[in-house]
Design a protein around this motif. Structure first.
Motif, PDB file in Angstrom:
ATOM      1  N   LEU A 156       0.827  -1.207   0.000  1.00  0.00           N
ATOM      2  CA  LEU A 156       0.000   0.000   0.000  1.00  0.00           C
ATOM      3  C   LEU A 156       0.862   1.258   0.000  1.00  0.00           C
ATOM      4  N   PHE A 216      -0.798   3.086  -3.303  1.00  0.00           N
ATOM      5  CA  PHE A 216      -1.842   4.095  -3.119  1.00  0.00           C
ATOM      6  C   PHE A 216      -1.454   5.230  -2.178  1.00  0.00           C
ATOM      7  N   PHE A 217      -0.471   4.999  -1.285  1.00  0.00           N
ATOM      8  CA  PHE A 217      -0.072   6.091  -0.396  1.00  0.00           C
ATOM      9  C   PHE A 217       1.197   6.784  -0.893  1.00  0.00           C
ATOM     10  N   ASP A 253       3.875   9.107  -2.656  1.00  0.00           N
ATOM     11  CA  ASP A 253       3.979  10.509  -3.087  1.00  0.00           C
ATOM     12  C   ASP A 253       2.642  11.227  -3.161  1.00  0.00           C
ATOM     13  N   GLY A 254       2.178  11.459  -4.359  1.00  0.00           N
ATOM     14  CA  GLY A 254       0.972  12.266  -4.512  1.00  0.00           C
ATOM     15  C   GLY A 254      -0.309  11.457  -4.505  1.00  0.00           C
ATOM     16  N   LYS A 255      -0.253  10.178  -4.133  1.00  0.00           N
ATOM     17  CA  LYS A 255      -1.419   9.286  -4.158  1.00  0.00           C
ATOM     18  C   LYS A 255      -2.009   9.190  -5.561  1.00  0.00           C
ATOM     19  N   TYR A 256      -1.152   9.257  -6.570  1.00  0.00           N
ATOM     20  CA  TYR A 256      -1.672   9.263  -7.940  1.00  0.00           C
ATOM     21  C   TYR A 256      -2.314   7.933  -8.308  1.00  0.00           C
ATOM     22  N   VAL A 304      -4.356   6.315  -6.629  1.00  0.00           N
ATOM     23  CA  VAL A 304      -5.780   6.341  -6.250  1.00  0.00           C
ATOM     24  C   VAL A 304      -6.613   6.877  -7.412  1.00  0.00           C
ATOM     25  N   VAL A 305      -6.084   7.873  -8.109  1.00  0.00           N
ATOM     26  CA  VAL A 305      -6.797   8.425  -9.265  1.00  0.00           C
ATOM     27  C   VAL A 305      -6.969   7.346 -10.327  1.00  0.00           C
ATOM     28  N   GLY A 329      -7.004   4.160  -9.806  1.00  0.00           N
ATOM     29  CA  GLY A 329      -7.961   3.191  -9.271  1.00  0.00           C
ATOM     30  C   GLY A 329      -9.393   3.613  -9.505  1.00  0.00           C
ATOM     31  N   ILE A 330      -9.676   4.904  -9.258  1.00  0.00           N
ATOM     32  CA  ILE A 330     -11.030   5.431  -9.433  1.00  0.00           C
ATOM     33  C   ILE A 330     -11.469   5.283 -10.887  1.00  0.00           C
ATOM     34  N   TYR A 381       5.047  20.648  -1.380  1.00  0.00           N
ATOM     35  CA  TYR A 381       4.654  19.645  -2.369  1.00  0.00           C
ATOM     36  C   TYR A 381       4.462  20.375  -3.698  1.00  0.00           C
ATOM     37  N   ASN A 405     -10.067  13.617  -8.455  1.00  0.00           N
ATOM     38  CA  ASN A 405     -11.161  12.632  -8.454  1.00  0.00           C
ATOM     39  C   ASN A 405     -12.523  13.304  -8.380  1.00  0.00           C
ATOM     40  N   PHE A 465     -13.448   3.775  -2.314  1.00  0.00           N
ATOM     41  CA  PHE A 465     -12.029   3.606  -2.651  1.00  0.00           C
ATOM     42  C   PHE A 465     -11.239   4.886  -2.354  1.00  0.00           C
TER      43      PHE A 465
END
Lengths: 74, 351
Positions: free
Chosen positions: A30, A34-35, A37-40, A42-43, A45-46, B53, B165, B222
């Motif tokens: 994980l 999904f965790f 750097d920028g959690k990219y 997750v995008v 995944g969506i 960031y 998202n 999610f």
């Protein structure tokens, strides 16, 4: 019937894989995805979920149309 | 001719593809990822390390840093650029408290010509020993309110890149509400006219609505897992949406549990006419009334107030909503067309 059996087989395999992963690797897995750097991820995944739902719809529609075509012929 | 009639399907596809492309390619603006230490003693000289960031601190002008409390600004003594995303910032001691309480949360404001102006909301907590309260306005140097000219999405802690998202998850719900509204209209017309073609449309749009509701719930869960830390939590918005989707699962079960086609059309229409207003209450009115919700957007139901500073999200979001509404309408229309053929074949089989 054989369809159901193969689904069950794949489900067992998936659970087994998830089980072996969750102990030692899941945390790292994980963090690396999904965790990260920028959690990219997750995008990504969506978007994959949205297209999965659309593809499930397409498969169902395909089945229905196939059924209708068969009935049309008979 | 068919091309002209189906223009809206093409428009839907274009808008969806466009919003995905721009939604993925747009960068997230600069932000404050970590301020360390997060709590400092303000009665003596203090300093902290700020990790940015998507920042570029190697610009020609050195970044200026302020601490912001309500509308008061306090200037940093020294700002040292350690690397492209790290600053070492020191502040002079505060002789007095700046509010009546002994600990306050201040925001860190950074400005330079490359990154523009950006803010780490409540990023640093100050502890005060002095009891006397100072009400001066702080330092006289104010930020120029520079704006980075680039088209970028705002940065939010915990969300990071997933802020985009908003352009994918929220349109699912708009699409669902839109096609369920069409389904509701079709059900009313079916009850008024008794014409079965309205029932086909009602069924098609309700099924499409369920499809997009499932997409909305799964994408939401999610996204929540990697921002809130859990797939699901007891929250007025989440539970309202879940019950709303279940209402239309029940619609499908109701239809499949009746054999007589005429009865299916009439009973499911009556159910739909009642279910849609309840659905709207669950998904729009109750969340707006709810006093607390983890989900953004109490009062505006989407969450722009919390998310958007520069309107760039809106410029992708609205076309995305229109695009997905059109695609959902297309999905519903396809299902209703197949339904119509199905019924026709069954009638022919009976004769």
């Amino acid at each position: 019937m054989s369809n159901l059996k193969s689904i069950r087989k794949w489900l067992m395999l998936a659970l087994l894989a998830a089980g072996t992963h969750s102990g030692a690797f899941a945390g790292n897995l994980l963090d690396d995805t999904f965790f990260r750097d920028g959690k990219y991820y997750v995008v990504a995944g969506i978007l994959i979920i949205i297209f999965l739902v659309l593809f499930i719809f397409l498969i169902r529609l395909d089945r229905k149309v196939t059924k209708l075509e068969k009935e049309q012929k008979s | 001719m068919a091309l002209v009639r189906n223009w809206w399907k093409g428009l839907g596809v274009l808008l969806v593809l466009g919003s995905i492309t721009i939604g993925l390619l747009t960068k997230t603006g600069p932000g404050v990822a970590v301020v360390s230490p997060g709590v400092v003693d303000a009665s003596s000289t203090f300093s902290f390390t700020l990790t940015g960031y998507n920042t570029d601190f190697y610009g020609e002008s050195a970044p200026s840093v302020w601490l912001k409390y309500k509308d008061r600004l306090f200037c940093a003594d020294a700002v040292l650029v350690e690397d492209i995303k790290t600053l070492r910032v020191s502040f002079p001691p505060f002789d007095h408290r700046i509010d009546t309480v002994s600990r306050i949360a201040t925001s860190v404001l950074i400005e330079d010509e490359v990154n523009g102006m950006f803010l780490g909301l409540d990023a640093l907590q100050l502890n005060f020993n002095e009891v006397a309260v100072d009400t001066t306005t702080g330092c006289s140097i104010r930020p120029d309110k520079l704006e980075a000219i680039k088209f970028q999405f705002p940065f939010r802690t915990t969300l990071y890149e997933t802020i985009r998202n908003l352009n994918f998850h929220v349109p699912m719900w708009f699409a669902m509400i839109a096609v369920l509204f069409l389904s509701w209209i079709a059900s009313i017309r079916n009850l008024n006219s008794g014409d079965r073609k309205w029932d086909h449309l009602a069924y098609g749009f309700a099924t499409a609505g369920l499809l997009f509701g499932i997409a909305g719930i799964t994408t939401g869960a999610f996204w929540a897992r990697f921002t809130w830390g859990t797939f699901w939590t007891a929250d007025p918005k989440l539970n309202g949406a879940a019950i709303g989707v279940l209402l239309f699962v029940a619609y499908q079960i109701l239809r499949s549990s009746i054999d007589d086609e005429d009865k299916v059309a009439r009973i499911s229409s009556v159910y739909n006419v009642l279910a849609f207003p309840i659905f709207i209450v669950l998904i729009i009115i109750l969340p707006v009334l709810a006093k607390f919700s983890l989900h953004p957007g109490s009062g505006d139901s989407v969450g722009f107030k919390q998310y958007d500073l520069n309107n760039n999200l809106r410029m992708v979001f609205y076309p995305a909503v229109l695009g997905w509404v059109l695609v959902a309408t297309w999905v519903g229309q396809l299902i209703s067309r197949v339904k119509a053929i199905e019924e026709e074949q069954e009638m022919n089989a009976h004769e």
